[in-house]
Design a protein around this motif. Structure first.
Motif, mmCIF file in Angstrom:
data_model
loop_
_atom_site.group_PDB
_atom_site.id
_atom_site.type_symbol
_atom_site.label_atom_id
_atom_site.label_comp_id
_atom_site.label_asym_id
_atom_site.label_seq_id
_atom_site.Cartn_x
_atom_site.Cartn_y
_atom_site.Cartn_z
ATOM 1 N N ALA A 174 44.191 37.737 37.205
ATOM 2 C CA ALA A 174 43.989 38.781 38.216
ATOM 3 C C ALA A 174 42.786 39.657 37.846
ATOM 4 O O ALA A 174 41.988 40.030 38.716
ATOM 5 C CB ALA A 174 45.247 39.628 38.346
ATOM 6 N N ALA A 175 42.661 39.983 36.554
ATOM 7 C CA ALA A 175 41.522 40.790 36.114
ATOM 8 C C ALA A 175 40.206 40.061 36.384
ATOM 9 O O ALA A 175 39.214 40.671 36.800
ATOM 10 C CB ALA A 175 41.654 41.124 34.631
ATOM 11 N N GLN A 176 40.198 38.740 36.176
ATOM 12 C CA GLN A 176 38.992 37.970 36.464
ATOM 13 C C GLN A 176 38.671 37.988 37.952
ATOM 14 O O GLN A 176 37.498 37.963 38.355
ATOM 15 C CB GLN A 176 39.168 36.528 35.970
ATOM 16 C CG GLN A 176 39.157 36.372 34.463
ATOM 17 C CD GLN A 176 37.831 36.783 33.836
ATOM 18 O OE1 GLN A 176 36.773 36.744 34.470
ATOM 19 N NE2 GLN A 176 37.886 37.202 32.575
ATOM 20 N N TRP A 177 39.723 38.057 38.768
ATOM 21 C CA TRP A 177 39.501 38.165 40.221
ATOM 22 C C TRP A 177 38.830 39.500 40.539
ATOM 23 O O TRP A 177 37.904 39.549 41.352
ATOM 24 C CB TRP A 177 40.842 38.053 40.941
ATOM 25 C CG TRP A 177 40.744 38.149 42.428
ATOM 26 C CD1 TRP A 177 40.291 37.187 43.296
ATOM 27 C CD2 TRP A 177 41.114 39.273 43.254
ATOM 28 N NE1 TRP A 177 40.359 37.641 44.600
ATOM 29 C CE2 TRP A 177 40.863 38.920 44.597
ATOM 30 C CE3 TRP A 177 41.648 40.527 42.976
ATOM 31 C CZ2 TRP A 177 41.124 39.778 45.659
ATOM 32 C CZ3 TRP A 177 41.904 41.394 44.030
ATOM 33 C CH2 TRP A 177 41.643 41.008 45.356
ATOM 34 N N PHE A 178 39.256 40.574 39.888
ATOM 35 C CA PHE A 178 38.618 41.870 40.091
ATOM 36 C C PHE A 178 37.171 41.839 39.599
ATOM 37 O O PHE A 178 36.299 42.469 40.186
ATOM 38 C CB PHE A 178 39.404 42.973 39.379
ATOM 39 C CG PHE A 178 40.561 43.502 40.171
ATOM 40 C CD1 PHE A 178 40.419 44.609 40.994
ATOM 41 C CD2 PHE A 178 41.801 42.894 40.106
ATOM 42 C CE1 PHE A 178 41.478 45.105 41.739
ATOM 43 C CE2 PHE A 178 42.879 43.372 40.836
ATOM 44 C CZ PHE A 178 42.715 44.476 41.667
ATOM 45 N N VAL A 179 36.917 41.098 38.513
ATOM 46 C CA VAL A 179 35.542 40.937 38.039
ATOM 47 C C VAL A 179 34.712 40.218 39.089
ATOM 48 O O VAL A 179 33.587 40.619 39.415
ATOM 49 C CB VAL A 179 35.517 40.162 36.700
ATOM 50 C CG1 VAL A 179 34.085 39.784 36.336
ATOM 51 C CG2 VAL A 179 36.142 40.995 35.587
#
Length: 216
Positions: A148-153
């Motif tokens: 999910a954090a990579q999606w925000f990135v």
């Protein structure tokens, strides 16, 4: 070579029996606690024989199955991002629309499963099998938070260098403990909780940057 026997109806019946046992176990774990719930009690609640429940056990596996089914709709250790509903959310081109769908999904999932997690955490203190299962479940959840954090990135909402801290913040904001704190302990509605989470995630870059720069 003899042909392997395949019966869709029998497989469907077996799946329905499994689902009934897992659902019955979840109700009892929440109501009575994990330690006080016997396999015999689960059998009575599910309307099947104790032998049938034993075939679907052990008990800690039913607890994990209860969480997975409540949270995501089915059992399995595959990533949340592999599920069609989450893939659709992450593929939504409009960030605000995607964020609302993401928060809505997690709110509904927590509403179904958070009390199961609380029962699991209580059981983990005394049962090594549950403790190991819960630790593995947390590893899977943190893996999903990393994705999910990579999606925000990828949506340019946090810097790539802050992805790890972003996963930590996401884990806290969207976790079952936070959900229960606001909705069960403090009496917030799900709508109020969802609005709060959405606001936090819109400013995720600020929170992550603060955490990265705070004294260690």
């Amino acid at each position: 070579m003899p042909r392997a026997y395949h019966s869709p109806r029998r497989e469907a019946d077996a799946a329905a029996t499994r689902a009934g046992i897992v659902a019955a176990a979840a109700r009892l774990f929440i109501r009575d606690g994990y330690a006080a719930t016997s396999m015999k009690a689960i059998a009575a609640e599910a309307g099947v024989s104790p032998q049938t429940v034993q075939l679907h056990g052990p008990k800690h596996a039913l607890l994990i199955g209860a969480f997975e089914t409540a949270f995501a709709g089915d059992e399995g250790s595959h990533s949340l991002t592999d599920r069609p509903v989450m893939a659709e959310i992450m593929g939504e081109p409009n960030f605000d629309v995607a964020l609302q769908k993401y928060v809505g999904f997690l709110t509904r999932a927590n509403a179904r499963s958070a009390t199961v997690v609380r029962a699991m955490m209580a059981a983990a203190d005394a049962d090594p099998a549950v403790r190991a299962a819960y630790a593995e479940l947390e590893q899977r959840r943190q893996r999903d938070m990393g994705l999910a954090a990579q999606w925000f990135v990828g949506r340019e909402r946090i810097a790539a260098a802050h992805a790890s801290a972003g996963a930590d913040v996401l884990s806290h904001l969207t976790g079952p403990d936070t959900y229960l704190h606001f909705t069960q302990d403090r009496g917030w509605s799900d709508d109020r909780y969802s609005a709060w989470v959405a606001h936090q995630l819109r400013t995720l870059d600020q929170q992550v940057a603060f955490g990265e720069n705070a004294p260690r």
